[in-house]
Scaffold this active site. Sequence first.
Site, PDB file in Angstrom:
ATOM      1  CD  GLU A   1      60.347  45.771  34.750  1.00 44.03           C
ATOM      2  OE1 GLU A   1      60.654  46.854  34.220  1.00 44.03           O
ATOM      3  OE2 GLU A   1      59.936  45.659  35.920  1.00 44.03           O
TER       4      GLU A   1
ATOM      5  CE1 TYR B   1      72.671  33.598  27.432  1.00 44.28           C
ATOM      6  CE2 TYR B   1      71.575  32.468  25.615  1.00 44.28           C
ATOM      7  CZ  TYR B   1      71.758  32.654  26.973  1.00 44.28           C
ATOM      8  OH  TYR B   1      71.042  31.885  27.865  1.00 44.28           O
TER       9      TYR B   1
ATOM     10  CB  SER C   1      70.482  28.546  26.371  1.00 43.20           C
ATOM     11  OG  SER C   1      69.566  29.249  25.555  1.00 43.20           O
TER      12      SER C   1
ATOM     13  CD  GLU D   1      68.625  32.237  21.537  1.00 46.39           C
ATOM     14  OE1 GLU D   1      69.421  32.731  20.736  1.00 46.39           O
ATOM     15  OE2 GLU D   1      67.401  32.219  21.343  1.00 46.39           O
TER      16      GLU D   1
HETATM   17  O1  G4F Z   1      62.477  37.294  24.899  1.00 36.95           O
HETATM   18  P1  G4F Z   1      63.727  37.238  24.111  1.00 36.95           P
HETATM   19  O2  G4F Z   1      64.724  38.307  24.331  1.00 36.95           O
HETATM   20  O3  G4F Z   1      64.323  35.798  24.363  1.00 36.95           O
HETATM   21  P2  G4F Z   1      65.427  34.914  23.580  1.00 36.95           P
HETATM   22  O4  G4F Z   1      66.293  35.739  22.723  1.00 36.95           O
HETATM   23  O5  G4F Z   1      64.697  33.795  22.913  1.00 36.95           O
HETATM   24  O6  G4F Z   1      66.327  34.362  24.768  1.00 36.95           O
HETATM   25  C1  G4F Z   1      65.770  33.955  26.021  1.00 36.95           C
HETATM   26  O7  G4F Z   1      65.527  32.561  26.028  1.00 36.95           O
HETATM   27  C2  G4F Z   1      66.686  31.728  25.928  1.00 36.95           C
HETATM   28  C3  G4F Z   1      66.224  30.284  26.003  1.00 36.95           C
HETATM   29  O8  G4F Z   1      66.098  29.796  24.718  1.00 36.95           O
HETATM   30  C4  G4F Z   1      67.658  32.036  27.045  1.00 36.95           C
HETATM   31  F1  G4F Z   1      68.773  31.255  26.922  1.00 36.95           F
HETATM   32  C5  G4F Z   1      68.041  33.499  27.002  1.00 36.95           C
HETATM   33  O9  G4F Z   1      68.888  33.806  28.106  1.00 36.95           O
HETATM   34  C6  G4F Z   1      66.760  34.333  27.122  1.00 36.95           C
HETATM   35  O10 G4F Z   1      66.175  34.079  28.385  1.00 36.95           O
HETATM   36  O11 G4F Z   1      63.383  37.246  22.547  1.00 36.95           O
HETATM   37  C7  G4F Z   1      62.491  36.313  21.957  1.00 36.95           C
HETATM   38  C8  G4F Z   1      62.209  36.707  20.513  1.00 36.95           C
HETATM   39  C9  G4F Z   1      63.473  36.996  19.697  1.00 36.95           C
HETATM   40  O12 G4F Z   1      63.368  36.375  18.444  1.00 36.95           O
HETATM   41  C10 G4F Z   1      63.486  38.512  19.528  1.00 36.95           C
HETATM   42  O13 G4F Z   1      64.108  38.964  18.344  1.00 36.95           O
HETATM   43  O14 G4F Z   1      61.462  37.918  20.515  1.00 36.95           O
HETATM   44  C11 G4F Z   1      61.999  38.781  19.532  1.00 36.95           C
HETATM   45  N1  G4F Z   1      61.676  40.177  19.900  1.00 36.95           N
HETATM   46  C12 G4F Z   1      60.888  41.010  19.167  1.00 36.95           C
HETATM   47  N2  G4F Z   1      60.836  42.224  19.741  1.00 36.95           N
HETATM   48  C13 G4F Z   1      62.134  40.855  20.974  1.00 36.95           C
HETATM   49  C14 G4F Z   1      61.597  42.158  20.882  1.00 36.95           C
HETATM   50  N3  G4F Z   1      62.924  40.477  22.005  1.00 36.95           N
HETATM   51  C15 G4F Z   1      63.188  41.398  22.966  1.00 36.95           C
HETATM   52  N4  G4F Z   1      63.952  41.032  24.034  1.00 36.95           N
HETATM   53  N5  G4F Z   1      62.708  42.684  22.907  1.00 36.95           N
HETATM   54  C16 G4F Z   1      61.921  43.118  21.881  1.00 36.95           C
HETATM   55  O15 G4F Z   1      61.498  44.274  21.828  1.00 36.95           O
END
Ligand code: G4F
Length: 271
Positions: A133, A96, A73, A75
């Site tokens: 979601e 993670y 990833s 990440e």
């Molecule tokens: O959509 P996210 O949860 O994805 P994140 O953390 O980048 O991880 C995803 O991508 C990775 C690949 O690089 C995978 F390895 C991993 O398994 C997953 O699929 O969050 C993206 C960004 C973050 O910075 C988070 O802090 O969006 C920001 N965010 C802001 N509000 C939020 C929210 N994320 C989530 N999930 N929910 C919110 O309400």
Amino acid sequence: FLHYGDLTDTGNIEKLINPIKPDEIYHLGAQSHVRVSFDMPEYTANVDALGTLRILEAIKDSGLPIKFYNAASSEMFGSSAPPQNEKTLFHPRSPYAVSKIISYYTTQNYREAYDIFACSGILFNHEGPRRGESFVTRKITLGISRIKAGLDQKLYLGNLEAKRDWGFAPEYVEAMWLMLQQPSPDDLVIATGETHSVKDFLGESFNYAGLGDWQKYVEIDPRYYRPAEVEVLVGDSSKAKEKLGWEAKTKFNDLVKIMVDADLKQHNPKV
Ligand code: G4F
């Protein structure tokens, strides 16, 4: 055929691999939510780090010529400066990411020690209508469709400043397959090379859905903040272009449209 399995159950993995005798294994199983990994660090490490080790041990012990794809990833790069490629130092920012780094090096070690055709794809965020979601892109597009259908009035999010390199998942699956069709195994970065903030995603998607200013609908809920954040990810996938001839075709604006259209159909069947 759907077999039941569990990445925390060593015997179960061995019992699956020996009778199935797969030509290829695409190991995508994980506790994949970064925020959740802070609440469940031990479980995340057990599934994401040791789960990979369990499959590789089973492949080694089977003696079968199985090709293995490991979902690493972006990440893992965490706070390392962008653009990130295969030579960039890892600086993980979550349990993670730490677990994925263990799975990455375990895959490399089994390739070198036991001559297993084992690769890691270092995929940057890949999205689409089937995205879970609770990940931010899908949470936004689903939120838009619920607001338009009159089911919700507000959407609650965390850090809107974070920037991600968002691509279209079906193209990334093609890259995974291509990696296992090469003459020799290797680790590759798969990304679009563009980065956008969560705010950019909000602006583009609310505008496309005809709702106008997203700020009227979005509230910040600190529950969604992470103890340590990955601020900017931008992938450099020039090695994948050279080795696989792979390049991302669907860029940010089209990705937003695909996801908004799919969710609007779900809650507004006439759209
Ligand atoms: O959509 P996210 O949860 O994805 P994140 O953390 O980048 O991880 C995803 O991508 C990775 C690949 O690089 C995978 F390895 C991993 O398994 C997953 O699929 O969050 C993206 C960004 C973050 O910075 C988070 O802090 O969006 C920001 N965010 C802001 N509000 C939020 C929210 N994320 C989530 N999930 N929910 C919110 O309400």
